[in-house]
Motif scaffolding. Structure first.
Motif, short mmCIF file in Angstrom:
data_model
loop_
_atom_site.label_atom_id
_atom_site.label_comp_id
_atom_site.label_asym_id
_atom_site.label_seq_id
_atom_site.Cartn_x
_atom_site.Cartn_y
_atom_site.Cartn_z
N UNK A 1 1.35 -1.07 0.30
CA UNK A 1 0.03 0.07 -0.18
C UNK A 1 0.62 1.23 0.13
N UNK B 1 3.87 1.70 -0.71
CA UNK B 1 4.28 1.43 -2.89
C UNK B 1 3.65 1.89 -3.41
N UNK B 2 2.51 1.82 -3.38
CA UNK B 2 1.49 1.46 -4.59
C UNK B 2 0.74 3.35 -3.93
N UNK B 3 1.01 4.12 -3.23
CA UNK B 3 0.72 5.38 -2.79
C UNK B 3 2.14 6.33 -3.71
N UNK B 4 2.95 5.82 -2.70
CA UNK B 4 4.37 6.44 -4.02
C UNK B 4 4.61 6.42 -5.03
N UNK C 1 2.24 10.11 -5.01
CA UNK C 1 2.30 11.15 -3.34
C UNK C 1 3.53 11.01 -2.64
N UNK D 1 2.91 12.52 2.68
CA UNK D 1 1.14 12.44 2.37
C UNK D 1 0.99 10.65 2.82
N UNK E 1 -2.14 9.81 4.40
CA UNK E 1 -3.41 9.35 4.33
C UNK E 1 -3.05 7.82 4.10
N UNK E 2 -2.12 7.10 4.17
CA UNK E 2 -2.88 6.06 3.46
C UNK E 2 -2.29 4.65 5.13
N UNK F 1 -4.87 5.65 7.82
CA UNK F 1 -6.06 5.15 7.55
C UNK F 1 -6.14 3.61 7.61
N UNK F 2 -4.98 2.70 7.40
CA UNK F 2 -4.87 1.62 7.31
C UNK F 2 -4.55 0.71 8.89
N UNK G 1 11.55 3.62 -7.66
CA UNK G 1 10.71 2.91 -6.71
C UNK G 1 12.06 2.24 -6.32
N UNK H 1 1.73 -2.80 -10.19
CA UNK H 1 2.68 -4.36 -9.12
C UNK H 1 2.00 -5.56 -10.04
N UNK I 1 -2.54 -4.07 -5.55
CA UNK I 1 -2.85 -3.23 -4.32
C UNK I 1 -4.09 -2.20 -4.04
N UNK J 1 -6.21 0.70 -2.20
CA UNK J 1 -5.87 0.94 -1.19
C UNK J 1 -7.20 0.54 -0.32
N UNK K 1 -9.07 0.99 2.67
CA UNK K 1 -9.92 2.20 3.23
C UNK K 1 -10.59 2.94 2.35
N UNK L 1 -5.48 12.49 -2.82
CA UNK L 1 -3.95 13.03 -1.74
C UNK L 1 -3.12 14.10 -2.39
N UNK L 2 -3.05 14.63 -3.21
CA UNK L 2 -2.42 15.79 -3.68
C UNK L 2 -3.25 16.72 -3.56
N UNK M 1 -6.00 3.68 -12.14
CA UNK M 1 -5.74 4.21 -10.54
C UNK M 1 -4.25 4.99 -11.25
#
Ligand code: ATP
Ligand code: MG
Lengths: 296, 252
Positions: free
Chosen positions: A167, A169-172, A176, A180, A184-185, A188-189, B53, B91, B95, B97, B99, B112-113, B161
Motif C-alpha cells: 500500500x 508503494x502503491x501510494x508512492x 504522492x 502524505x 493518508x494511507x 488510515x489503514x 521506486x 504491481x 494493491x 487501498x 480503506x 492525496x495531492x 488508478x
C-alpha cells in the motif's frame, strides 16, 4: 490407532488444555469484578457521585470531586501524551531506519517498563520542585503523559508495521509525497490499531496511583486550576482503604466500581465514535454515487 | 522513433547484492516493450529503477543514469515525486487501498495531492475506469471498497488508478500473473489500446503474452541485458544462444 486418529486426539487434548487455561485466567478476573460490584454497588447514590469528599466519614458525602479530578488528569495527560506518542511511533516506523530511530526505539522500551513510581518521582522533580509549581493537576498529568507516551508510540509503530508495504508503494508510485502517504494511507489503514493503543494507554493511566501520590496529591475540594492539587479516584481508594471507618471503606469500593465503569465507558464510547464516523463518510460518498449513477 | 526511457550504465544494489549490472536499454515511445527472463534475474528491479521506486526499499542503491525524455531522473534537481507522476507503475499483486472506495481509489493520486473539485474528479473517475475497461462492471458500485471486487477487477482498478494521474509511461510488473485467461485477455486488449498514448513496459513470465502484445522484447539474465530487439526477431531468430534456449524452454 492410525496417525489421523492420533493427531485428532492430540488436537483435542491441546485445545482442551488451552480452554482450561483460559478459564483459570478468567476466575480471578470474574472474582474481582464480582467483589467490586457487590461491595461497591451499595455505595452508589446521586449524592455519592456528585458530592465532594470531606474525608470525615460522615454519611452523605461523595467522591464527585475525585471523579472529576481523574477525568481532568486523564484529559490533560492525553492532550500531552497522545500527540507525542503517536508522532514518535510514526517517526520510528516510517523514518526510523537509522541510528536515531534505533535509539528512540530503545528508550521507548526502557520507558515502557519503568516503574510508575519512578515516573512520578521524575514529574515531581521536574514540575513540582524544579518548576516550583507544587503538587498540582498539571504535575499529575505530566506524570501520566510520560507513562502514556511509550505505550502509544509502541502500539502506533506496531499498527503501522502491520500495514502492507504494497500500500505504501502503491501510494508512492502514484506520485504522492512520502509524508502524505504516511498521513493518508498508512494512518488510515493503521487507524484501528492506533486508536486501540491510545485507549489502552488512557485506560492504563486512569488507574495509576503511585505517580499521583507524588504529583497531583490529594484534595477534598472541587478544583479546576492546573496549579492546585486535585483529587483522583485511585488515590481516594488508596486513602480510604487505610481508614478504619466503615463508611470510608465502602466509599473506596464505590470509587473502585466507578473507576472500572469509567474505563469501560471510555472503551465503548470510542468504539461507537469510530463506527459513526465510518457512517458519515459513507453518507458523503453516497452523494457522488448518485451523481455518477445518474450519468451512467 | 523516439526513445522515452534510456538507461546508461545502470547498476542497482540491495545492500551488497548487485541486482542490475550495467544495463543500457532504450525503451521506445508509444510502444509496448516486454521484459522477460528467469525468476530473480532483475526484471522488477530494472523497472523499479525507471520511476525511482527502487530507492524506497531499505538499503537499496542505484548508480548510472536513467533518461526520461533525455533528462536524467537521478540528477539532484529531479524530484522523485514528479518522476513517479510521469512514470506510473502497476504491481504484480493488485494493491487497491482497502480503506478507500473504488471511486476514491481511482482518484487517490489526485485527492492525496489535494484536488477537491468534484466535477474534475468525477470526470477523471469515469474516463480512467473506461480506459481500464472497468467502468461497465463497477459503475453502480463506485462506493464499494476497493478490495470488494475480483482480483482481475482489482488489477484493472490499479491500472485505472495509475492512468488517472496522466502519466507518460506505464510500468507493469507481471500484471496478469494472478489472473485467469479472460481477465488477462482484457488487460492485454487494454494495453493495446493504451499504446497510442503511452509508453508501456511490461514484465512477464508468460512467453505467449510477450509475443502477443509486445512490439519489443528484452531478455535478461543474472542482472544483465542479454538481448533486446523487435519481438518477432527475438522470438524467431535471436542473436544469442541463451535467448533461444530460454524461449524454447531448453534452459538450465
Ligand atoms: N528486498 C531484497 N533484498 C535483497 N535482495 C533482493 C531483494 N529483492 C530482490 N533481491 C535480489 O535482486 C535480484 C533481482 O530481483 P528481482 O525481484 O528484480 O527479480 P525478478 O526478475 O523480478 O524476479 P521474479 O521474476 O521472480 O519477480 C534477485 O536475485 C534477488 O536476490
Ligand atoms: Mg519480479
Amino acid at each position: 490407532m492410525n496417525t489421523y486418529e492420533y493427531r485428532k486426539l492430540k488436537n483435542t487434548l491441546a485445545s482442551g488444555l488451552a480452554l482450561a487455561c483460559v478459564i483459570l485466567a478468567l476466575i480471578p478476573l470474574i472474582y474481582i469484578l464480582a467483589e467490586v460490584v457487590m461491595k461497591g454497588a451499595p455505595a452508589m447514590s446521586w449524592e455519592f457521585l456528585t458530592r465532594r469528599t470531606t474525608g470525615t466519614g460522615e454519611p452523605g458525602e461523595g467522591i464527585g470531586n475525585a471523579i472529576f479530578g481523574t477525568l481532568l488528569l486523564v484529559f490533560y495527560a492525553a492532550l500531552i501524551g497522545l500527540p507525542i506518542g503517536i508522532l514518535t511511533g510514526i517517526y520510528v516506523s516510517e523514518y526510523g531506519n537509522n541510528k536515531l530511530g534505533t535509539i528512540v526505539r530503545f528508550f521507548n522500551d526502557v520507558l515502557a517498563n519503568f516503574p510508575s513510581i519512578v515516573v512520578g518521582l521524575l514529574a515531581y522533580a521536574l514540575v513540582v520542585a524544579y518548576l516550583n509549581v507544587g503538587f498540582s493537576l498539571i504535575a499529575g498529568s505530566v506524570a501520566l503523559a510520560i507513562i502514556m507516551i511509550p505505550i502509544v508510540a509502541n502500539t502506533t509503530e506496531e499498527a503501522l508495521r502491520m500495514v502492507p508495504n504494497s500500500l505504501r508503494e502503491g501510494a508512492l508510485a502514484l506520485g504522492v509525497p512520502r509524508w502524505r502517504t504516511v498521513l493518508k494511507v498508512m494512518l488510515a489503514n493503521g487507524r484501528a490499531g492506533i486508536v486501540t493503543g491510545a485507549l489502552l494507554a488512557v485506560a492504563r493511566v486512569s488507574g495509576e496511583t503511585a505517580p499521583l501520590l507524588l504529583t497531583a496529591f490529594y484534595s477534598s475540594y472541587w478544583s479546576l486550576s492546573p496549579t492546585e492539587p486535585i483529587a483522583s479516584l485511585p488515590l481516594t481508594i488508596f486513602r480510604n482503604f487505610n481508614s478504619p471507618s466503615e463508611v470510608l471503606l465502602q466509599q473506596a469500593w464505590g470509587a473502585a466500581l466507578v473507576l472500572i465503569l469509567l474505563v469501560l465507558t471510555l472503551n465503548i464510547g470510542v468504539r461507537l465514535l469510530m463506527k459513526s464516523k465510518a457512517k458519515k463518510s459513507k453518507a458523503v460518498k453516497m452523494k457522488w454515487m448518485t451523481r455518477l449513477s445518474r450519468k451512467a | 522513433m523516439d526513445d522515452k526511457i534510456v538507461t546508461q550504465g545502470l547498476n542497482a544494489y540491495f545492500g551488497d547484492v548487485h541486482a542490475i549490472k550495467g544495463i543500457d536499454i532504450h525503451i521506445p515511445s508509444n510502444a509496448i516493450t516486454a521484459i522477460i527472463g528467469p525468476s530473480g534475474c532483475g526484471k522488477s528491479t530494472l523497472i523499479r529503477c525507471m520511476n525511482r521506486m527502487h530507492e524506497v526499499m531499505r538499503g537499496a542503491r542505484v548508480t548510472g543514469k536513467v533518461l526520461l525524455d533525455g533528462q536524467d531522473i537521478y540528477s539532484s534537481q529531479m524530484d522523485p515525486v514528479l518522476v513517479r507522476t510521469k512514470v506510473g507503475m502497476v504491481f504484480q499483486k493488485p494493491n487497491p487501498f482497502p480503506t478507500m472506495s473504488i471511486y476514491d481509489n481511482v482518484v487517490a493520486g489526485m485527492r492525496l495531492n489535494g484536488e477537491r473539485n468534484w466535477r474534475k474528479l468525477d470526470a477523471v473517475v469515469e474516463r480512467s475506469l473506461k480506459l481500464a475497461a472497468l467502468w461497465d462492471e463497477v459503475k453502480h458500485q463506485l462506493d464499494a471498497s476497493g478490495v470488494s471486487i475480483s482480483g482481475g477487477q482489482q488489477q484493472r482498478l490499479c491500472i485505472a488508478r495509475a492512468l488517472a494521474v496522466e502519466p507518460e509511461a506505464l510500468l507493469l510488473d507481471e500484471p496478469c500473473s494472478a489472473l485467469d485467461p479472460i481477465a488477462t485477455a482484457k488487460i492485454e486488449d487494454l494495453l493495446f489500446d493504451l499504446k497510442d498514448k503511452y509508453t508501456i513496459v511490461i514484465v512477464t513470465h508468460n512467453m505467449q503474452q510477450a509475443a502477443r502484445v509486445a512490439d519489443f522484447t528484452a531478455f535478461m539474465y543474472l542482472g544483465e541485458l542479454v538481448e533486446f530487439g523487435v519481438t518477432k526477431k527475438v522470438f524467431e531468430n535471436p542473436d544469442k544462444e541463451l535467448t533461444e534456449k530460454y524461449i524454447t524452454g531448453r534452459f538450465g
